[in-house]
Design an enzyme around this catalytic site. Structure first.
Site, PDB file in Angstrom:
ATOM      1  CE  LYS A 114      -1.517   5.291   1.435  1.00 53.92           C
ATOM      2  NZ  LYS A 114      -1.562   5.417   2.909  1.00 53.92           N
ATOM      3  CG  ASP A 134      -1.945   1.124   1.163  1.00 52.74           C
ATOM      4  OD1 ASP A 134      -2.742   1.149   0.204  1.00 52.74           O
ATOM      5  OD2 ASP A 134      -1.926   1.989   2.062  1.00 52.74           O
TER       6      ASP A 134
END
Length: 818
Positions: A683, A679
């Site tokens: 980003k 994750d």
């Protein structure tokens, strides 16, 4: 003195006629001296034409239509007039109806319907209605006289659209009114020749009659009573926010009428205009409303334009070729050829190069116009000086009208901006030298959308309606809906923003409402929907509504939704999303998203994909676009891992700290999704791409914090068992950092085109050392901020801050659309 004219909708039945009688009585009480003009009962003229057509075709169905007309008038008399007074009225009406039946029977026998005969048959509509209403007025003690306008209003014998002999007509009207003091109930629409042959005045004939009588008598005002509150800013059937105007000029009214507005037929205004007599448009069903005054000068208002009207169906005819350049008379020949065939040209536009000429005509005349032009220019076409004439249909004309447009810079720009930002292509443009009107030709399927976009731009005093479509009503979506509901009044009153939630979908059901879903009960509305969620159908319905100022909001974590982004952007719908999946797929797809949004003049905003509500992407974008050179980005991009390493102190077990974070809702249901760093990598990938780097996910070096032995655990429970066996590993890392007066931080870094994510030890001189709680922190090192970086710190996760970031992106789009 005043003239009042009542249209067919005002006298559609007995109840409406009683309402008209009250209006007349009130006007008499106020003005003393009035006369009234009436149209046929609603729909009767159409029935008379239908009956005549059947008779001319030799069809006995004409008798059924005649019976319908007869029954309609007899029933109206029975409902209007006291029983004791009905017999004489019905007898007189039946005499007229017998005459009508005899004439129509003659048409049936000879199977011929001349314009003269049709005019005579149509005249019965106004004659029957006016006589009936006159008797009804007298029945309630409003003293009046029936006036058959054929006795006074003299015309030529151009049956169907007769031309008025104003000298004779004005003389007749003045002489008549000198000796008749009672209220006159006048038949509209009809006149007669010098030989007393019945004629009709064409479209808008009853309004024309009222203007003719009003001008001859030089009245104070002519009131046109209809079924709308006045001249509207736009067609209320297409533009819900349309409203009536207090006043317009004659010229503005004519322009609006020419382009389809339900105002008043332009020739009607000429007699009133010549005497500068105001016309007032009033609503029979809302008589207290002041209506709209049409006069030489309108009252001052703050709107730049007066109205927006449209012709829904037109065809474009394009004539072009090198042989037209510098050749005199081409346009004249084209216009003359079309005039010979009585083909009316609605709009004309020509390129300054003289290479092409574009005409708009009604679709039914398009093929005939093409053939006529090709015949006229046959030699030029043969010699390839002029190309084959092209006909394009499925267009509409949108006209923006207003006298204040003269000498006001920026009106045309505002028109083009409002249409362009809603993805509406303009096929042709025309503006007269008077600057009273800007006309644009747009695809017919975008007509209503164009009207609404322009109406918002010019009439809502800066107020902007945003039509929202939200997919994903989980924690973030639900919170966003709550925030919009809470802020709605403030946005409307202080920022002139009106949010309408048109479509909503959760994982199970979806719901659409073009008027807007009530946000205080959205959940029960969606739950009660019978329509199961289908993303393809959701997007199809959103596109089919074709509303202006649309925003699609993706509050899911789904890759499937991201795959629909291109289709949505190509439909001229902006996108706001906290879902990072689309931006973190292939770099080619990311670039295509940006290019598609730019091509279609819409926005694709994803500020909340990194740092939730923190201004991360916006700051980075500003640095890059302003020409600063990015040297390095460092950041703690996971609120979950930030919390874990801030809480993980001496005496604590790593497995226990992670379990505590899960119980508080800081982690994903399976904490491995946080610990594996994927994750965070997504980003960082988004940031790299915003910075202009063509990186792929595989290019990022990721330190996976999930111990190898725990990665293949089949359940979350088994994972925690395996993780506990690795507590010593994490304790050794914690202890080493503590002994060196450092802290553990899971840091993402982008430097020299390389991206990596790892668990690092930082000392107290590092900006990340003092981080607390679940905050995120970012530092941007650039050419301008080489020594002291830009540092942004704050909550990087959580429904409230993420939803507020999405909300902010929606408002950014509203500013762009404004």
């Amino acid at each position: 003195m005043k003239i009042l004219k009542f249209g067919g909708s005002s006298v559609g039945n007995a109840e409406r006629i009683k309402n008209v009688a009250k209006i007349i009585q009130d006007s008499l009480n106020e003005n003393k001296n009035i006369s009234v003009v009436f149209s046929a009962f609603q729909g009767v003229t159409d029935l008379l034409i239908k009956m005549s057509g059947f008779a001319a075709q030799g069809k006995l169905e004409y008798l059924d239509v005649f019976k319908e007309i007869e029954t309609r008038h007899i029933k109206t008399i029975q409902e209007l007039i006291q029983i004791k007074n009905q017999s004489g009225v019905i007898a007189a009406i039946k005499m007229s109806l017998n005459e009508l039946e005899d004439v129509t029977n003659g048409v049936y026998l000879v199977k011929e319907l001349s314009p003269r005969t049709l005019d005579f048959i149509m005249s019965f509509g106004e004659r029957l209605s006016s006589f009936t209403i006159n008797q009804a007025l007298n029945d309630v003690n409003i003293k009046s006289e029936y006036l058959d306008s054929r006795a006074l209003l003299k015309t030529d014998d151009n049956f169907g659209a007769a031309h008025v002999d104003f000298n004779l007509t004005n003389k007749n009207i003045k002489e008549y009114f000198k000796t008749h003091n009672k209220l006159q109930v006048i038949t509209g629409f009809i006149g007669s020749t010098k030989n007393n042959e019945t004629t009709t005045l064409g479209r808008g004939g009853s309004d024309y009659s009222a203007a003719i009588f009003g001008a001859a008598l030089n009245v104070e005002e002519i009131e046109i009573w209809t079924d709308v509150d006045g001249v509207m800013t736009a067609d209320p059937r297409k533009v819900k926010n349309a409203f009536p105007l207090a006043s317009v000029t004659y010229e503005e009214a004519m322009e609006l009428s020419h382009f389809g507005a339900k105002v008043i037929h332009p020739p009607t205004m000429h007699p009133a205009l010549s005497r500068k007599i105001p016309l007032r448009i009033k609503n029979t069903f809302n008589p207290s409303f002041p209506g709209t005054v049409i006069s030489a000068k309108s009252s001052v208002n703050h709107f730049q334009v007066k109205g927006i009207s449209s012709i829904d169906e037109i065809a474009l005819i394009r004539v072009q070729g090198s042989g037209m350049i510098g050749v005199a008379g081409i346009a004249k020949r084209i216009f003359a050829a079309l005039s010979q065939k009585k083909i009316n040209i609605i709009l004309i536009t020509q390129a300054s190069s003289e290479h092409s000429l574009c005409l708009a005509v009604m679709p039914k005349f398009a093929q005939a116009a093409k053939e006529e032009i090709e015949s006229e220019l046959r030699f030029e076409i043969r010699d390839s000086k002029v190309n084959e004439v092209i006909v394009e249909d499925s267009f509409s004309i949108i006209a923006v009208v207003g006298e204040r447009m003269r000498n006001t810079p920026g009106i045309a720009g505002k028109v083009f901006q409002a249409l362009g930002k809603n993805g509406i292509n303009i096929a042709a443009i025309a503006q007269g030298s008077s600057e009273l009107n800007i006309s644009t030709v747009v695809p017919r399927q975008h007509s209503a959308k164009a009207l609404n976009a322009l109406h918002d731009a010019f009439f809502l005093s800066g107020k902007k309606t945003l039509n929202l479509f939200l997919v994903g009503t989980g924690l973030i979506g639900k919170t966003l809906l709550k925030q919009i509901e809470y802020q709605a009044h403030t946005l409307a009153d202080e920022y002139l923003l009106n949010f309408k939630m048109i479509g909503l979908a959760n994982s199970r059901k979806m719901r659409f409402d073009p008027e807007g879903i009530a946000l205080d009960k959205w959940q029960q509305i969606v739950d009660s929907s019978s329509e199961k969620t289908d993303l393809d159908k959701f997007v199809k319905q959103m596109k089919a509504l074709n509303l202006p100022n649309c925003i699609f909001i993706d509050c899911t974590a789904s890759e499937v939704v991201g795959k629909k982004y291109i289709e949505i952007l190509e439909s001229n719908i902006s996108i706001v999303t906290p879902n990072k999946k689309a931006n973190a797929t292939k770099y080619e797809f990311f670039q295509k998203l940006k290019a598609t949004a730019q091509k279609h003049n819409v926005k694709f905003l994803y500020e909340t994909t990194v740092g939730a509500g923190l201004p991360i992407i916006g700051t980075l974008n500003d640095l890059v676009t302003s020409g600063d050179k990015l040297l390095k980005i460092e950041g703690i991009l996971s609120g979950t891992l930030s919390f874990i390493f801030n809480v993980y102190k001496k005496g604590a077990l790593f497995s226990q700290t992670l379990l505590e974070a899960k119980e508080k809702g800081y982690t994903e249901p399976d904490p491995r999704e946080d610990l594996n760093g994927f994750d965070v990598a997504r980003k960082l990938l988004v940031l790299a791409r915003v910075a202009g780097l063509a990186l792929e996910f595989k290019d990022i070096k990721i330190e996976n914090l999930v111990p190898v032995k725990a990665r293949k655990a089949k359940t979350v429970e088994e994972f925690f068992v395996k993780l506990k066996e690795c507590d010593d590993y994490f304790e050794a890392k914690r202890k080493h950092a503590e002994e060196n007066n450092k802290a553990l931080r899971y840091i993402a870094k982008l430097e020299n085109g390389k991206a990596e994510i790892s668990l690092q030890e930082v000392d107290e001189t590092h900006p990340f050392y003092s981080l607390t709680g679940s905050d995120n922190i970012f530092s941007f090192y650039t050419q301008r901020y080489r020594v002291n970086p830009i540092v942004i710190k704050g909550p990087g996760a959580g429904a409230e801050v993420t939803a507020s970031g999405v909300f902010a992106d929606i408002i950014r789009i509203s500013n762009y659309l404004s």
